[in-house]
Design an enzyme around this catalytic site. Structure first.
Site, PDB file in Angstrom:
ATOM      1  N   ALA A  81      -0.010  -0.228   0.801  1.00 48.65           N
ATOM      2  CA  ALA A  81       1.178  -1.083   0.825  1.00 48.65           C
ATOM      3  C   ALA A  81       2.226  -0.601  -0.171  1.00 48.65           C
ATOM      4  O   ALA A  81       3.424  -0.544   0.135  1.00 48.65           O
ATOM      5  CB  ALA A  81       0.798  -2.532   0.539  1.00 48.65           C
ATOM      6  N   ASP A  82       1.793  -0.266  -1.373  1.00 46.20           N
ATOM      7  CA  ASP A  82       2.736   0.178  -2.397  1.00 46.20           C
ATOM      8  C   ASP A  82       3.513   1.413  -1.959  1.00 46.20           C
ATOM      9  O   ASP A  82       4.744   1.479  -2.113  1.00 46.20           O
ATOM     10  CB  ASP A  82       1.991   0.503  -3.696  1.00 46.20           C
ATOM     11  CG  ASP A  82       1.633  -0.734  -4.493  1.00 46.20           C
ATOM     12  OD1 ASP A  82       1.962  -1.846  -4.049  1.00 46.20           O
ATOM     13  OD2 ASP A  82       1.022  -0.589  -5.567  1.00 46.20           O
TER      14      ASP A  82
END
Length: 383
Positions: free
Chosen positions: A167-168
């Site tokens: 996600a990051d």
């Protein structure tokens, strides 16, 4: 050598991973990136381990080639010192929860009033709006909320956490850079800036294109490890070797499956994996488990059937292929002059700076670039 982002100035209010990696990509393409950090400790990543000189190795990897301003943004006088830079900036990247920059007096509307052409990129877990907008989270929460983690999360006895912060990086860093570049192109045409709302959780859905298609069209939604590319097929699996390493077997297409079956000596009666998939899977597993990884490395180098032995990270950074392509050639240096491999970035060589070695800035190293001003040019807002 000129680079695509020469003369582009970025003010980076972000910390930790998504924003700093995004601005690293921009810096590698020639942008001037100025980190805005709190005095004393600076951003959180500086204190991480392992330490490498004054700061962490992680900080050095993600922030090389940038500048640093140490400012207490809760003090009106310190905020005012940023005004001249805001007037000249092309891009602002921030990663606070929604509303924080507004309370500091640096929300998009505040900054756009000073600099209408600013490209203002906000990176958050859940976006600037919606029921979850103010909720705290980390990568594991975002991939869990999006449904991505449920597609391959192991068993109750051995739950599996992905080895990458998906996600990051994939939901935050890459969409941020992509949309910043689109906004720059749009500004070239119209002269107008933009507020870009990057929600890491939102941006995970493209990774599940196949699962979304299958679930919506058939009504049979993929589950945990039961689909073609999540371990549900003998043609796309990790098979343990005798010496406790793994073969990454991905002979999906029939031509590769035929070559693979012949190379490992699979019983011809089991090569049609549609008849009894589990029997075929079990047979392949027994064959792979009968030999060490080195044996299979030799077999698959000859067979060329989308199969390989899983390398350790240490082995990968020594791989002649990556060395020949110069992927790992750049270095980062700390204040003591020690050097280590720099984080590779996905900017092709012709668009990167010529600087082979660079440093991350010490905290507040560039504070002298800000003139001290007395008159308030931005109204302090209630905290």
């Amino acid at each position: 050598m000129a680079t695509p982002l020469d003369n582009i100035r970025v003010l980076d209010f972000s910390t930790l991973l998504p924003g700093p990696m995004a601005t690293l990509f921009l810096a590698e393409a020639g942008a001037e990136v100025i980190k805005i950090e709190r005095p004393g400790r600076g951003e959180e990543m500086r204190s991480y381990v392992p330490k490498w000189g004054e700061d962490s190795a992680n900080f050095a990897m993600l922030n090389r080639g940038k500048k640093s301003l140490a400012l207490n943004l809760k003090e009106a006088g310190e905020r005012e010192r940023l005004i001249p830079l805001l007037k000249e900036a092309d891009i602002l990247v921030e990663q606070f929860r929604p509303g924080v920059m507004e309370r500091l007096g640096f929300g998009y509307d505040d900054v756009a009033a000073i600099n209408p052409g600013i490209i203002y990129c906000s990176i958050t877990g859940y976006g600037q709006s919606g029921p979850k907008a103010a909720r705290a989270g980390h990568d594991l929460n975002y991939i869990g909320d999006s449904g991505l983690l449920a597609l391959a999360c192991g068993t109750p006895d051995t739950p599996v956490i992905p080895p990458a912060l998906i996600a990051d990086i994939a939901g935050g860093t890459y969409p941020a850079v992509f949309n910043i570049l689109l906004a720059l192109r749009e500004r070239d045409r119209t002269g107008k800036g933009a507020h870009i709302d990057i929600a890491m959780c939102d941006n995970l859905f493209p990774f599940m294109y196949w699962a979304l298609a299958e679930g919506q069209v058939t009504g049979d939604w993929p589950g945990n490890g039961d689909s073609l590319v999540t371990g549900g097929s003998c043609r796309y699996r990790l098979y343990p070797t005798r010496d406790n390493r793994f073969v990454a077997a991905a002979p999906l297409e029939q031509k590769f499956w035929d070559i693979f079956s012949e190379a490992i000596g699979l019983d011809p009666a089991l090569r049609d994996d549609g008849k009894d998939p589990q029997a075929t899977t079990d047979a392949v597993a027994r064959i792979i488990a009968a030999h060490d990884a080195d044996h299979w490395q030799t077999v698959f180098e000859k067979a060329d059937c989308c199969c390989s032995v899983v390398q350790s990270l240490q082995d990968a950074v020594s791989d002649p292929h990556f060395k020949s392509r110069g992927v790992l050639d750049r270095t980062v240096e700390n204040a003591s002059g020690e050097r280590t491999m720099a984080l590779p970035v996905p900017v092709v060589p012709q668009y990167r700076t010529s600087q082979e070695t660079s440093r991350a800035p010490s905290l507040g190293a560039d504070n002298d670039m800000m003139p001290r001003i007395g008159a308030s040019e931005i109204t302090e807002k209630p905290q």
